[in-house]
Design a protein around this motif. Structure first.
Motif, PDB file in Angstrom:
ATOM      1  N   ASP A   1       6.026  81.324  -4.406  1.00  0.00           N
ATOM      2  CA  ASP A   1       5.385  80.046  -4.100  1.00  0.00           C
ATOM      3  C   ASP A   1       4.233  79.787  -5.065  1.00  0.00           C
ATOM      4  OD1 ASP A   1       7.092  79.791  -1.978  1.00  0.00           O
ATOM      5  OD2 ASP A   1       5.551  80.032  -0.420  1.00  0.00           O
ATOM      6  N   THR A   2       4.029  78.515  -5.380  1.00  0.00           N
ATOM      7  CA  THR A   2       2.887  78.108  -6.195  1.00  0.00           C
ATOM      8  C   THR A   2       1.797  77.648  -5.247  1.00  0.00           C
ATOM      9  OG1 THR A   2       4.343  77.422  -7.983  1.00  0.00           O
ATOM     10  CG2 THR A   2       2.102  76.563  -8.020  1.00  0.00           C
ATOM     11  N   ILE A   3       0.596  78.171  -5.453  1.00  0.00           N
ATOM     12  CA  ILE A   3      -0.529  77.817  -4.591  1.00  0.00           C
ATOM     13  C   ILE A   3      -1.618  77.168  -5.427  1.00  0.00           C
ATOM     14  CG2 ILE A   3      -0.088  79.606  -2.887  1.00  0.00           C
ATOM     15  CD1 ILE A   3      -2.374  81.236  -4.208  1.00  0.00           C
ATOM     16  N   SER A   4      -2.452  76.401  -4.747  1.00  0.00           N
ATOM     17  CA  SER A   4      -3.608  75.807  -5.411  1.00  0.00           C
ATOM     18  C   SER A   4      -4.865  76.322  -4.738  1.00  0.00           C
ATOM     19  CB  SER A   4      -3.540  74.285  -5.328  1.00  0.00           C
ATOM     20  OG  SER A   4      -3.513  73.879  -3.975  1.00  0.00           O
ATOM     21  N   GLU A   5      -5.970  76.154  -5.407  1.00  0.00           N
ATOM     22  CA  GLU A   5      -7.246  76.607  -4.862  1.00  0.00           C
ATOM     23  C   GLU A   5      -7.505  75.895  -3.533  1.00  0.00           C
ATOM     24  OE1 GLU A   5     -11.874  76.616  -6.341  1.00  0.00           O
ATOM     25  OE2 GLU A   5     -10.281  76.756  -7.823  1.00  0.00           O
ATOM     26  N   GLY A   6      -7.884  76.657  -2.511  1.00  0.00           N
ATOM     27  CA  GLY A   6      -8.178  76.095  -1.202  1.00  0.00           C
ATOM     28  C   GLY A   6      -7.007  76.118  -0.230  1.00  0.00           C
ATOM     29  N   LYS A   7      -5.817  76.508  -0.684  1.00  0.00           N
ATOM     30  CA  LYS A   7      -4.647  76.590   0.213  1.00  0.00           C
ATOM     31  C   LYS A   7      -4.775  77.830   1.098  1.00  0.00           C
ATOM     32  CE  LYS A   7       0.412  76.985   0.268  1.00  0.00           C
ATOM     33  NZ  LYS A   7       0.532  76.484   1.573  1.00  0.00           N
ATOM     34  N   VAL A   8      -4.449  77.670   2.377  1.00  0.00           N
ATOM     35  CA  VAL A   8      -4.480  78.798   3.315  1.00  0.00           C
ATOM     36  C   VAL A   8      -3.335  79.736   2.964  1.00  0.00           C
ATOM     37  CG1 VAL A   8      -4.263  79.490   5.726  1.00  0.00           C
ATOM     38  CG2 VAL A   8      -5.525  77.419   5.138  1.00  0.00           C
ATOM     39  N   VAL A   9      -3.665  81.032   2.759  1.00  0.00           N
ATOM     40  CA  VAL A   9      -2.654  82.020   2.385  1.00  0.00           C
ATOM     41  C   VAL A   9      -2.337  82.996   3.513  1.00  0.00           C
ATOM     42  CG1 VAL A   9      -3.076  81.858  -0.096  1.00  0.00           C
ATOM     43  CG2 VAL A   9      -4.393  83.489   1.274  1.00  0.00           C
ATOM     44  N   CYS A  10      -3.261  83.158   4.480  1.00  0.00           N
ATOM     45  CA  CYS A  10      -3.036  84.065   5.597  1.00  0.00           C
ATOM     46  C   CYS A  10      -4.130  83.841   6.632  1.00  0.00           C
ATOM     47  CB  CYS A  10      -3.034  85.525   5.139  1.00  0.00           C
ATOM     48  SG  CYS A  10      -4.619  86.116   4.521  1.00  0.00           S
ATOM     49  N   ILE A  11      -4.024  84.602   7.717  1.00  0.00           N
ATOM     50  CA  ILE A  11      -5.047  84.594   8.764  1.00  0.00           C
ATOM     51  C   ILE A  11      -5.480  86.039   8.976  1.00  0.00           C
ATOM     52  CG2 ILE A  11      -5.451  84.283  11.244  1.00  0.00           C
ATOM     53  CD1 ILE A  11      -3.667  81.872  11.169  1.00  0.00           C
ATOM     54  N   ILE A  12      -6.782  86.252   9.161  1.00  0.00           N
ATOM     55  CA  ILE A  12      -7.283  87.572   9.532  1.00  0.00           C
ATOM     56  C   ILE A  12      -8.009  87.429  10.859  1.00  0.00           C
ATOM     57  CG2 ILE A  12      -8.843  89.468   8.948  1.00  0.00           C
ATOM     58  CD1 ILE A  12      -8.159  89.017   6.052  1.00  0.00           C
TER      59      ILE A  12
ATOM     60  N   LEU B   1     -11.267  86.339  16.890  1.00  0.00           N
ATOM     61  CA  LEU B   1     -11.389  85.088  16.155  1.00  0.00           C
ATOM     62  C   LEU B   1     -10.378  85.098  15.020  1.00  0.00           C
ATOM     63  CD1 LEU B   1     -15.255  84.713  15.892  1.00  0.00           C
ATOM     64  CD2 LEU B   1     -13.722  83.492  17.424  1.00  0.00           C
ATOM     65  N   PHE B   2      -9.641  83.998  14.862  1.00  0.00           N
ATOM     66  CA  PHE B   2      -8.636  83.899  13.813  1.00  0.00           C
ATOM     67  C   PHE B   2      -9.221  83.102  12.654  1.00  0.00           C
ATOM     68  CE2 PHE B   2      -6.397  84.869  17.644  1.00  0.00           C
ATOM     69  CZ  PHE B   2      -5.386  85.716  17.227  1.00  0.00           C
ATOM     70  N   ASN B   3      -9.376  83.766  11.510  1.00  0.00           N
ATOM     71  CA  ASN B   3     -10.015  83.174  10.343  1.00  0.00           C
ATOM     72  C   ASN B   3      -8.965  82.859   9.284  1.00  0.00           C
ATOM     73  OD1 ASN B   3     -12.968  83.809  11.059  1.00  0.00           O
ATOM     74  ND2 ASN B   3     -11.914  85.746  11.355  1.00  0.00           N
ATOM     75  N   GLU B   4      -8.873  81.583   8.895  1.00  0.00           N
ATOM     76  CA  GLU B   4      -7.951  81.198   7.837  1.00  0.00           C
ATOM     77  C   GLU B   4      -8.538  81.633   6.500  1.00  0.00           C
ATOM     78  OE1 GLU B   4      -7.356  76.974   8.222  1.00  0.00           O
ATOM     79  OE2 GLU B   4      -5.742  77.270   9.685  1.00  0.00           O
ATOM     80  N   ILE B   5      -7.741  82.321   5.704  1.00  0.00           N
ATOM     81  CA  ILE B   5      -8.181  82.773   4.390  1.00  0.00           C
ATOM     82  C   ILE B   5      -7.572  81.844   3.355  1.00  0.00           C
ATOM     83  CG2 ILE B   5      -8.271  84.717   2.793  1.00  0.00           C
ATOM     84  CD1 ILE B   5      -9.703  85.109   5.578  1.00  0.00           C
ATOM     85  N   GLU B   6      -8.439  81.246   2.550  1.00  0.00           N
ATOM     86  CA  GLU B   6      -7.993  80.293   1.541  1.00  0.00           C
ATOM     87  C   GLU B   6      -8.003  80.945   0.168  1.00  0.00           C
ATOM     88  OE1 GLU B   6     -10.667  77.007   1.946  1.00  0.00           O
ATOM     89  OE2 GLU B   6      -9.758  76.346   3.827  1.00  0.00           O
ATOM     90  N   SER B   7      -7.093  80.479  -0.675  1.00  0.00           N
ATOM     91  CA  SER B   7      -7.006  80.985  -2.043  1.00  0.00           C
ATOM     92  C   SER B   7      -8.179  80.469  -2.859  1.00  0.00           C
ATOM     93  CB  SER B   7      -5.692  80.532  -2.678  1.00  0.00           C
ATOM     94  OG  SER B   7      -5.676  80.885  -4.041  1.00  0.00           O
ATOM     95  N   GLU B   8      -8.709  81.340  -3.704  1.00  0.00           N
ATOM     96  CA  GLU B   8      -9.776  80.934  -4.610  1.00  0.00           C
ATOM     97  C   GLU B   8      -9.247  80.726  -6.020  1.00  0.00           C
ATOM     98  OE1 GLU B   8     -12.790  83.919  -4.258  1.00  0.00           O
ATOM     99  OE2 GLU B   8     -13.265  83.350  -2.201  1.00  0.00           O
ATOM    100  N   VAL B   9      -7.907  80.785  -6.172  1.00  0.00           N
ATOM    101  CA  VAL B   9      -7.285  80.681  -7.480  1.00  0.00           C
ATOM    102  C   VAL B   9      -5.982  79.892  -7.344  1.00  0.00           C
ATOM    103  CG1 VAL B   9      -6.051  82.873  -7.221  1.00  0.00           C
ATOM    104  CG2 VAL B   9      -6.537  82.014  -9.501  1.00  0.00           C
ATOM    105  N   SER B  10      -5.604  79.195  -8.393  1.00  0.00           N
ATOM    106  CA  SER B  10      -4.319  78.512  -8.436  1.00  0.00           C
ATOM    107  C   SER B  10      -3.341  79.377  -9.213  1.00  0.00           C
ATOM    108  CB  SER B  10      -4.454  77.155  -9.141  1.00  0.00           C
ATOM    109  OG  SER B  10      -5.314  76.317  -8.410  1.00  0.00           O
ATOM    110  N   GLY B  11      -2.096  79.401  -8.761  1.00  0.00           N
ATOM    111  CA  GLY B  11      -1.100  80.202  -9.461  1.00  0.00           C
ATOM    112  C   GLY B  11       0.152  80.406  -8.631  1.00  0.00           C
ATOM    113  N   ARG B  12       0.947  81.409  -9.042  1.00  0.00           N
ATOM    114  CA  ARG B  12       2.205  81.730  -8.376  1.00  0.00           C
ATOM    115  C   ARG B  12       2.073  83.093  -7.709  1.00  0.00           C
ATOM    116  NH1 ARG B  12       6.628  84.637  -9.621  1.00  0.00           N
ATOM    117  NH2 ARG B  12       5.847  85.129 -11.688  1.00  0.00           N
TER     118      ARG B  12
END
Length: 162
Positions: A111-122, A127-138
């Motif tokens: 998958d191609t992701i962009s900065e700020g896209k949610v990639v997982c939950i921890i 408490l469920f925390n959405e983890i966002e990407s800090e980088v754009s890429g594949r």
């Protein structure tokens, strides 16, 4: 027990030289383990709130350690990873690839992701925390199994920058 109390407990244990401590009360269970020379990792589980007042720290008694198997680390990729960016866990908790078991994963390999896209939950302390990407890429590789514990700064994904 507040987050600050837990942090003070972790700091105390790291200075004491102990490798593992388990504390259990009626409304709280904490297990702190140190692996190698790194910082200690803490996990805590809190059942439904109890109507009684909180138990003061002076009344808690250590519980004899029980056999707990350490999470099996996922083998690192054998390919050259020097040009990949690693998305790391910003906290200690349980890693989830989707918001619930019935929905698809936030991202898959390729998958191609962009900065700020949610990639997982921890999940940390219920408490469920959405983890966002800090980088754009594949996404090249998922380094952690779904529903497994992760530590602070543990690699979660390998991303090939665009």
């Amino acid at each position: 027990m507040t987050t600050q109390d837990i942090q003070q407990l972790i700091d105390f244990i790291s200075q004491s030289g102990l490798d593992e401590v388990n504390i259990e009360t009626n409304d709280l269970k904490i297990s702190v383990k140190r692996y190698g020379s790194g910082a200690p990792a803490a996990t805590a589980s809190v059942p439904a709130p109890v109507a009684s007042a909180a138990v003061p720290a002076a009344q808690t008694q250590p519980v004899a350690p029980t056999a707990v198997s350490a999470p099996t680390p996922v083998a690192a990729p054998k390919a050259d990873t020097s040009n990949y960016v690693t998305i790391k866990s910003p906290m200690i908790g349980t890693f989830y690839r989707s918001s619930n078991p019935e929905t698809p994963a936030f991202i898959e390999v390729g998958d191609t992701i962009s900065e700020g896209k949610v990639v997982c939950i921890i999940e940390a302390m219920k408490l469920f925390n959405e983890i966002e990407s800090e980088v754009s890429g594949r996404i090249v590789k998922v380094l952690v199994e779904n529903a497994t514990p992760v530590e602070y700064d543990q690699p979660l994904f390998l991303v090939e920058p665009i």
